[in-house]
Design a protein around this motif. Structure first.
Motif, PDB file in Angstrom:
ATOM      1  N   GLU A  99      79.559 -69.747  66.457  1.00 10.19           N
ATOM      2  CA  GLU A  99      79.527 -68.532  67.252  1.00 10.19           C
ATOM      3  C   GLU A  99      80.301 -67.398  66.593  1.00 10.19           C
ATOM      4  O   GLU A  99      81.275 -67.614  65.898  1.00 10.19           O
ATOM      5  CB  GLU A  99      80.088 -68.764  68.664  1.00 10.19           C
ATOM      6  CG  GLU A  99      81.471 -69.344  68.714  1.00 10.19           C
ATOM      7  CD  GLU A  99      81.424 -70.821  69.047  1.00 10.19           C
ATOM      8  OE1 GLU A  99      80.542 -71.511  68.485  1.00 10.19           O
ATOM      9  OE2 GLU A  99      82.250 -71.267  69.842  1.00 10.19           O
ATOM     10  N   GLN A 100      79.830 -66.170  66.840  1.00 13.03           N
ATOM     11  CA  GLN A 100      80.484 -64.979  66.333  1.00 13.03           C
ATOM     12  C   GLN A 100      81.453 -64.451  67.383  1.00 13.03           C
ATOM     13  O   GLN A 100      81.125 -64.390  68.564  1.00 13.03           O
ATOM     14  CB  GLN A 100      79.459 -63.896  66.008  1.00 13.03           C
ATOM     15  CG  GLN A 100      78.540 -64.249  64.855  1.00 13.03           C
ATOM     16  CD  GLN A 100      77.806 -63.033  64.332  1.00 13.03           C
ATOM     17  OE1 GLN A 100      77.350 -62.202  65.088  1.00 13.03           O
ATOM     18  NE2 GLN A 100      77.699 -62.930  63.018  1.00 13.03           N
TER      19      GLN A 100
ATOM     20  N   GLN B  33      72.686 -67.519  71.008  1.00 13.39           N
ATOM     21  CA  GLN B  33      73.971 -67.295  71.658  1.00 13.39           C
ATOM     22  C   GLN B  33      73.806 -66.254  72.754  1.00 13.39           C
ATOM     23  O   GLN B  33      72.965 -65.363  72.655  1.00 13.39           O
ATOM     24  CB  GLN B  33      74.989 -66.786  70.635  1.00 13.39           C
ATOM     25  CG  GLN B  33      75.132 -67.722  69.428  1.00 13.39           C
ATOM     26  CD  GLN B  33      76.149 -67.242  68.421  1.00 13.39           C
ATOM     27  OE1 GLN B  33      77.301 -67.010  68.752  1.00 13.39           O
ATOM     28  NE2 GLN B  33      75.734 -67.118  67.169  1.00 13.39           N
ATOM     29  N   ALA B  90      71.468 -63.465  71.353  1.00 17.54           N
ATOM     30  CA  ALA B  90      71.462 -63.220  69.910  1.00 17.54           C
ATOM     31  C   ALA B  90      70.924 -64.448  69.211  1.00 17.54           C
ATOM     32  O   ALA B  90      71.327 -65.578  69.531  1.00 17.54           O
ATOM     33  CB  ALA B  90      72.865 -62.902  69.400  1.00 17.54           C
ATOM     34  N   THR B  91      70.020 -64.234  68.298  1.00 18.30           N
ATOM     35  CA  THR B  91      69.442 -65.339  67.543  1.00 18.30           C
ATOM     36  C   THR B  91      69.647 -65.118  66.062  1.00 18.30           C
ATOM     37  O   THR B  91      69.685 -63.978  65.586  1.00 18.30           O
ATOM     38  CB  THR B  91      67.929 -65.457  67.809  1.00 18.30           C
ATOM     39  OG1 THR B  91      67.307 -64.198  67.550  1.00 18.30           O
ATOM     40  CG2 THR B  91      67.650 -65.868  69.242  1.00 18.30           C
ATOM     41  N   ASP B  92      69.797 -66.218  65.353  1.00 20.24           N
ATOM     42  CA  ASP B  92      69.751 -66.100  63.908  1.00 20.24           C
ATOM     43  C   ASP B  92      68.304 -66.308  63.496  1.00 20.24           C
ATOM     44  O   ASP B  92      67.404 -66.348  64.333  1.00 20.24           O
ATOM     45  CB  ASP B  92      70.680 -67.113  63.246  1.00 20.24           C
ATOM     46  CG  ASP B  92      70.237 -68.557  63.487  1.00 20.24           C
ATOM     47  OD1 ASP B  92      70.855 -69.467  62.904  1.00 20.24           O
ATOM     48  OD2 ASP B  92      69.294 -68.794  64.266  1.00 20.24           O
ATOM     49  N   ASN B  98      72.909 -66.401  58.392  1.00 19.93           N
ATOM     50  CA  ASN B  98      73.947 -65.881  59.275  1.00 19.93           C
ATOM     51  C   ASN B  98      73.764 -64.403  59.621  1.00 19.93           C
ATOM     52  O   ASN B  98      74.726 -63.660  59.688  1.00 19.93           O
ATOM     53  CB  ASN B  98      75.315 -66.101  58.625  1.00 19.93           C
ATOM     54  CG  ASN B  98      76.381 -66.409  59.660  1.00 19.93           C
ATOM     55  OD1 ASN B  98      76.135 -67.142  60.591  1.00 19.93           O
ATOM     56  ND2 ASN B  98      77.551 -65.837  59.477  1.00 19.93           N
ATOM     57  N   PHE B 100      72.340 -62.094  62.616  1.00 16.25           N
ATOM     58  CA  PHE B 100      71.989 -62.255  64.006  1.00 16.25           C
ATOM     59  C   PHE B 100      71.249 -61.046  64.544  1.00 16.25           C
ATOM     60  O   PHE B 100      71.553 -59.909  64.200  1.00 16.25           O
ATOM     61  CB  PHE B 100      73.244 -62.517  64.847  1.00 16.25           C
ATOM     62  CG  PHE B 100      73.811 -63.874  64.615  1.00 16.25           C
ATOM     63  CD1 PHE B 100      74.732 -64.086  63.600  1.00 16.25           C
ATOM     64  CD2 PHE B 100      73.416 -64.959  65.375  1.00 16.25           C
ATOM     65  CE1 PHE B 100      75.240 -65.346  63.353  1.00 16.25           C
ATOM     66  CE2 PHE B 100      73.927 -66.222  65.139  1.00 16.25           C
ATOM     67  CZ  PHE B 100      74.842 -66.417  64.125  1.00 16.25           C
TER      68      PHE B 100
END
Lengths: 111, 112
Positions: A99-100, B33, B90-92, B98, B100
């Motif tokens: 996660e960011q 996410q 948010a998707t990669d 990396n 997003f």
């Protein structure tokens, strides 16, 4: 553990000037990403750095650039500012594939 | 370009009700996410779900992922006024790693 910090928090510039924004990631995070957020375009990816190398780049003009230092701190620079560059600039750090975590952002206003 | 699209764009509910928001995306992903953002501040990470997971819980949050439909949903149960915020997925992208992509967000208002 301290979170992601960004400086400055607010900035006012005039057209044609340049600006440098700074981001300090969470300790141990080696990936730093930058985003631009505007009401019209939403959150747009600018670029991502890992171990001082730019790994990914979004669809922004060359006026937008960045770098990462050996301690993972990152800076982004915008040259020849335009009115449309007014935005919230967000920095995020992460362990790769995880996660960011975002900083509070720098609010840039271009007059 | 943005990959994720949230639906609805805005949602208004009474305190105590459940809130459901959906996210659709376009490409193959490694993970998805969800984030919350309060009024122009930084984003707060809520939950990460990996492509091989179908459901994940965290407190009052429940996230589902359907990779065949390229969609995800976020359920907030027993909402509170403090949940008022914008929510983003948010998707990669398996092709770009990396990097997003964020959706346009759902603005949630919880009325006390």
């Amino acid at each position: 553990k301290a979170g992601v910090t960004q400086t400055p928090r607010y900035l006012i510039k005039t057209r044609g000037q340049q600006v440098t924004l700074s981001c300090s990631p969470i300790s141990g995070h080696r990936s730093v990403s930058w985003y631009q957020q505007t009401p019209g375009q939403g959150l747009q990816f600018l670029f991502e750095y890992f171990s001082e190398t730019q790994r990914n780049k979004g669809n922004f003009p060359g006026r937008f650039s960045g770098r990462q230092f050996s301690n993972s701190r990152s800076e982004m620079n915008v040259s020849t500012l335009e009115l449309g560059d007014s935005a919230l600039y967000l920095c995020a750090s992460s362990m790769v594939g995880d996660e960011q975590f975002f900083g509070p952002g720098t609010r840039l206003t271009v007059l | 370009s943005q990959q994720g699209e949230e639906d609805p764009q805005a949602l208004s509910i009474q305190e105590g009700e459940n809130a459901t928001m959906n996210c659709s995306y376009k490409t193959s992903i490694n993970n998805l996410q969800w984030y919350r953002q309060n009024s122009g501040r930084g984003l707060v990470h809520l939950i990460l779900i990996r492509s091989n997971e179908r459901e994940k819980h965290s407190g009052r949050l429940r996230v589902t992922l359907d990779t065949s439909k390229k969609s995800s949903s976020l359920l907030i149960t027993a909402s509170r006024a403090a949940d008022t915020a914008s929510y983003f997925c948010a998707t990669d992208d398996t092709a770009t790693g990396n990097q997003f992509y964020f959706g346009t967000g759902t603005s949630l208002t919880v009325i006390p």
